[in-house]
Write a protein that holds these residues in place. Structure first.
Motif, mmCIF file in Angstrom:
data_model
loop_
_atom_site.group_PDB
_atom_site.id
_atom_site.type_symbol
_atom_site.label_atom_id
_atom_site.label_comp_id
_atom_site.label_asym_id
_atom_site.label_seq_id
_atom_site.Cartn_x
_atom_site.Cartn_y
_atom_site.Cartn_z
ATOM 1 N N THR A 72 36.799 47.284 36.693
ATOM 2 C CA THR A 72 35.492 46.855 37.184
ATOM 3 C C THR A 72 35.414 47.033 38.697
ATOM 4 O O THR A 72 36.432 47.021 39.396
ATOM 5 N N VAL A 73 34.201 47.201 39.170
ATOM 6 C CA VAL A 73 33.945 47.202 40.608
ATOM 7 C C VAL A 73 32.730 46.316 40.842
ATOM 8 O O VAL A 73 31.688 46.476 40.192
ATOM 9 N N ASP A 74 32.894 45.344 41.705
ATOM 10 C CA ASP A 74 31.854 44.357 41.956
ATOM 11 C C ASP A 74 31.231 44.554 43.327
ATOM 12 O O ASP A 74 31.857 45.106 44.239
ATOM 13 N N LEU A 75 30.023 44.057 43.449
ATOM 14 C CA LEU A 75 29.341 44.040 44.742
ATOM 15 C C LEU A 75 28.802 42.626 44.951
ATOM 16 O O LEU A 75 27.855 42.219 44.279
ATOM 17 N N GLN A 76 29.450 41.900 45.836
ATOM 18 C CA GLN A 76 28.991 40.565 46.193
ATOM 19 C C GLN A 76 27.950 40.707 47.299
ATOM 20 O O GLN A 76 28.252 41.256 48.366
ATOM 21 N N MET A 77 26.753 40.204 47.044
ATOM 22 C CA MET A 77 25.655 40.348 47.993
ATOM 23 C C MET A 77 25.227 38.971 48.476
ATOM 24 O O MET A 77 24.748 38.154 47.681
ATOM 25 N N ASN A 78 25.429 38.713 49.735
ATOM 26 C CA ASN A 78 25.052 37.444 50.352
ATOM 27 C C ASN A 78 23.944 37.667 51.378
ATOM 28 O O ASN A 78 23.682 38.796 51.802
ATOM 29 N N THR A 118 34.460 52.066 47.665
ATOM 30 C CA THR A 118 35.851 51.674 47.816
ATOM 31 C C THR A 118 36.753 52.715 47.183
ATOM 32 O O THR A 118 36.453 53.251 46.121
ATOM 33 N N LEU A 119 37.836 53.017 47.891
ATOM 34 C CA LEU A 119 38.889 53.887 47.371
ATOM 35 C C LEU A 119 40.164 53.062 47.466
ATOM 36 O O LEU A 119 40.810 53.002 48.520
ATOM 37 N N GLN A 120 40.473 52.396 46.365
ATOM 38 C CA GLN A 120 41.551 51.411 46.406
ATOM 39 C C GLN A 120 42.902 52.048 46.690
ATOM 40 O O GLN A 120 43.733 51.456 47.357
ATOM 41 N N SER A 121 43.119 53.261 46.224
ATOM 42 C CA SER A 121 44.413 53.919 46.428
ATOM 43 C C SER A 121 44.702 54.150 47.902
ATOM 44 O O SER A 121 45.859 54.264 48.301
ATOM 45 N N ALA A 122 43.655 54.214 48.715
ATOM 46 C CA ALA A 122 43.825 54.411 50.153
ATOM 47 C C ALA A 122 43.448 53.163 50.928
ATOM 48 O O ALA A 122 43.444 53.177 52.166
ATOM 49 N N SER A 146 34.424 45.249 45.810
ATOM 50 C CA SER A 146 35.809 45.022 45.400
ATOM 51 C C SER A 146 36.040 45.692 44.053
ATOM 52 O O SER A 146 35.143 45.799 43.237
ATOM 53 N N LYS A 147 37.275 46.117 43.844
ATOM 54 C CA LYS A 147 37.630 46.821 42.617
ATOM 55 C C LYS A 147 38.818 46.146 41.973
ATOM 56 O O LYS A 147 39.766 45.761 42.657
ATOM 57 N N ASP A 148 38.753 45.986 40.676
ATOM 58 C CA ASP A 148 39.849 45.412 39.905
ATOM 59 C C ASP A 148 40.320 46.468 38.906
ATOM 60 O O ASP A 148 39.677 46.701 37.889
ATOM 61 N N ASN A 149 41.431 47.128 39.220
ATOM 62 C CA ASN A 149 41.917 48.199 38.348
ATOM 63 C C ASN A 149 42.364 47.677 36.994
ATOM 64 O O ASN A 149 42.249 48.373 35.989
ATOM 65 N N ALA A 150 42.863 46.472 36.958
ATOM 66 C CA ALA A 150 43.321 45.909 35.684
ATOM 67 C C ALA A 150 42.154 45.732 34.720
ATOM 68 O O ALA A 150 42.303 45.891 33.508
ATOM 69 N N LYS A 151 40.993 45.387 35.266
ATOM 70 C CA LYS A 151 39.816 45.157 34.434
ATOM 71 C C LYS A 151 38.886 46.366 34.396
ATOM 72 O O LYS A 151 37.894 46.367 33.679
#
Length: 122
Positions: free
Chosen positions: A78-84, A51-55, A71-76
């Motif tokens: 962190t970058v998460d990977l939800q795997m279903n 992910t490149l959140q700025s773009a 998903s990326k949370d700039n405030a925290k």
């Protein structure tokens, strides 16, 4: 000191879910491409998602499209990977990585975490 620390790995059954998280520290990662790679035993490290959140761009390898979400949370920082809908072939050590450009190749990334094991049983 720059650090990427992964968490959330473990054992899941096929069809189940896991959520990986990567905590980044030591510099401002706001404009960095943040990615997840994985490496199964006896295999090369492979790209999973970035992910490149700025773009507002996210990319996935074909085998995880529709099942994984990055998903990326700039405030925290962190970058998460939800795997279903996990499959046994998702079994691997998963690595978080940060780089200056969007890429699917591991050599494009500057910083790496230590990895977290994901095991999916059939």
């Amino acid at each position: 000191q720059v650090q990427l620390v992964e968490s959330g790995g473990g054992l899941a059954q096929a069809g189940g879910s896991l959520r990986l998280s990567c905590a980044a520290s030591g510099r401002d990662f706001t404009t960095y491409a943040m990615a997840w790679f994985r490496q199964a035993p006896g295999k090369e490290r492979e790209f999973v998602a970035v992910t490149l959140q700025s773009a507002d761009i996210t990319m996935y390898t074909d085998s995880v499209k529709g099942r994984f979400t990055i998903s990326k949370d700039n405030a925290k920082n962190t970058v998460d990977l939800q795997m279903n809908s996990l499959k046994p072939e998702d079994t691997a050590v998963y690595y978080c990585a940060a780089g200056l450009r969007l890429a699917e190749t591991s050599h494009s990334y500057i910083y790496w975490g230590q990895g977290t094991q994901v095991t999916v049983s059939s």
